[in-house]
Design a protein around this motif. Structure first.
Motif, short mmCIF file in Angstrom:
data_model
loop_
_atom_site.label_atom_id
_atom_site.label_comp_id
_atom_site.label_asym_id
_atom_site.label_seq_id
_atom_site.Cartn_x
_atom_site.Cartn_y
_atom_site.Cartn_z
N ILE A 36 0.82 -1.22 0.00
CA ILE A 36 0.00 0.00 0.00
C ILE A 36 0.85 1.27 0.00
CG2 ILE A 36 -2.07 -1.06 0.95
CD1 ILE A 36 -1.24 -0.06 3.72
N TYR A 37 2.12 1.13 -0.35
CA TYR A 37 3.01 2.30 -0.43
C TYR A 37 2.42 3.37 -1.34
CZ TYR A 37 7.01 5.16 -1.82
OH TYR A 37 7.82 6.23 -2.10
N LYS A 38 1.78 2.97 -2.43
CA LYS A 38 1.26 3.95 -3.40
C LYS A 38 0.23 4.88 -2.78
CE LYS A 38 -2.18 0.73 -5.27
NZ LYS A 38 -2.62 0.01 -6.45
N TYR A 39 -0.41 4.46 -1.70
CA TYR A 39 -1.40 5.29 -1.03
C TYR A 39 -0.78 6.18 0.05
CZ TYR A 39 -4.46 1.84 -3.18
OH TYR A 39 -5.08 1.01 -4.08
N TYR A 40 0.47 5.99 0.35
CA TYR A 40 1.15 6.74 1.41
C TYR A 40 2.39 7.42 0.82
CZ TYR A 40 -2.05 4.47 4.58
OH TYR A 40 -3.20 4.05 5.21
N GLY A 41 3.55 6.81 0.93
CA GLY A 41 4.77 7.40 0.41
C GLY A 41 4.69 7.72 -1.07
N GLY A 42 3.99 6.88 -1.83
CA GLY A 42 3.84 7.10 -3.26
C GLY A 42 3.02 8.33 -3.60
N ARG A 43 2.20 8.80 -2.65
CA ARG A 43 1.43 10.03 -2.85
C ARG A 43 2.11 11.22 -2.19
NH1 ARG A 43 -3.33 11.45 -1.17
NH2 ARG A 43 -3.22 10.43 0.84
N GLY A 44 3.30 10.97 -1.64
CA GLY A 44 4.03 12.06 -1.00
C GLY A 44 3.77 12.21 0.49
N VAL A 45 3.01 11.28 1.08
CA VAL A 45 2.77 11.34 2.52
C VAL A 45 4.03 10.91 3.25
CG1 VAL A 45 1.42 10.38 4.44
CG2 VAL A 45 0.29 10.90 2.27
N GLY A 46 4.48 11.76 4.15
CA GLY A 46 5.70 11.48 4.90
C GLY A 46 5.45 11.56 6.40
N ILE A 47 6.53 11.57 7.13
CA ILE A 47 6.47 11.62 8.59
C ILE A 47 7.41 12.73 9.05
CG2 ILE A 47 6.86 10.33 10.73
CD1 ILE A 47 6.61 7.75 9.00
N GLU A 48 6.92 13.62 9.91
CA GLU A 48 7.79 14.64 10.46
C GLU A 48 8.98 13.97 11.16
OE1 GLU A 48 5.65 18.81 11.56
OE2 GLU A 48 5.50 17.23 13.05
N ASN A 49 10.15 14.53 10.99
CA ASN A 49 11.38 13.90 11.51
C ASN A 49 11.30 13.54 12.98
OD1 ASN A 49 12.70 13.83 9.07
ND2 ASN A 49 13.69 15.81 9.37
#
Length: 127
Positions: A36-49
């Motif tokens: 399901i990466y395409k729905y998260y990282g693949g859409r640019g969703v990241g995590i604050e450091n």
């Protein structure tokens, strides 16, 4: 900080409820092999450091607990962390504890949405 047993078990963090949530969040956002990466990282969703650090993550989840609830309560209720705005990152101000029902309703608009609203669709048969 010393955490309750449900957060850090005798076997260590890797067996804890929140450690699994934290690991899965990073996996979805950073690992291209994730289904399901395409729905998260693949859409640019990241995590604050600062949330990448498990201790900071736990401290923040405790900070945003509903009044009178504990981490153990949330685990028993099977609630988990949800992004308020699904188009934004895992970041301060965009995370909340949510039930599965609430999470199932908190979805982004489909690509073919022309109304601008979730749940509104055009039925050609009812012209």
């Amino acid at each position: 900080m010393k955490y309750p047993r449900s957060i850090v078990t005798e076997k260590g963090r890797r067996d804890s409820y929140l450690y699994a949530k934290h690991s899965n969040m990073k996996y979805r956002c950073f690992n291209k092999q994730c289904k399901i990466y395409k729905y998260y990282g693949g859409r640019g969703v990241g995590i604050e450091n600062w949330l990448l650090d498990f201790d900071n993550y736990v401290d923040y989840l405790i900070e945003i607990l509903p009044k009178g609830k504990t981490i153990e309560d949330m685990q028993t209720l099977n609630w988990s962390i949800d992004r308020i705005d699904n188009d934004r990152n895992y970041e301060r101000g965009n995370l909340q504890w949510s039930s599965k029902v609430h999470q199932s309703r908190n979805r982004r608009k489909p690509k073919n949405n022309t109304s601008g609203y979730r749940g509104v669709s055009w039925n050609k048969a009812n012209k």
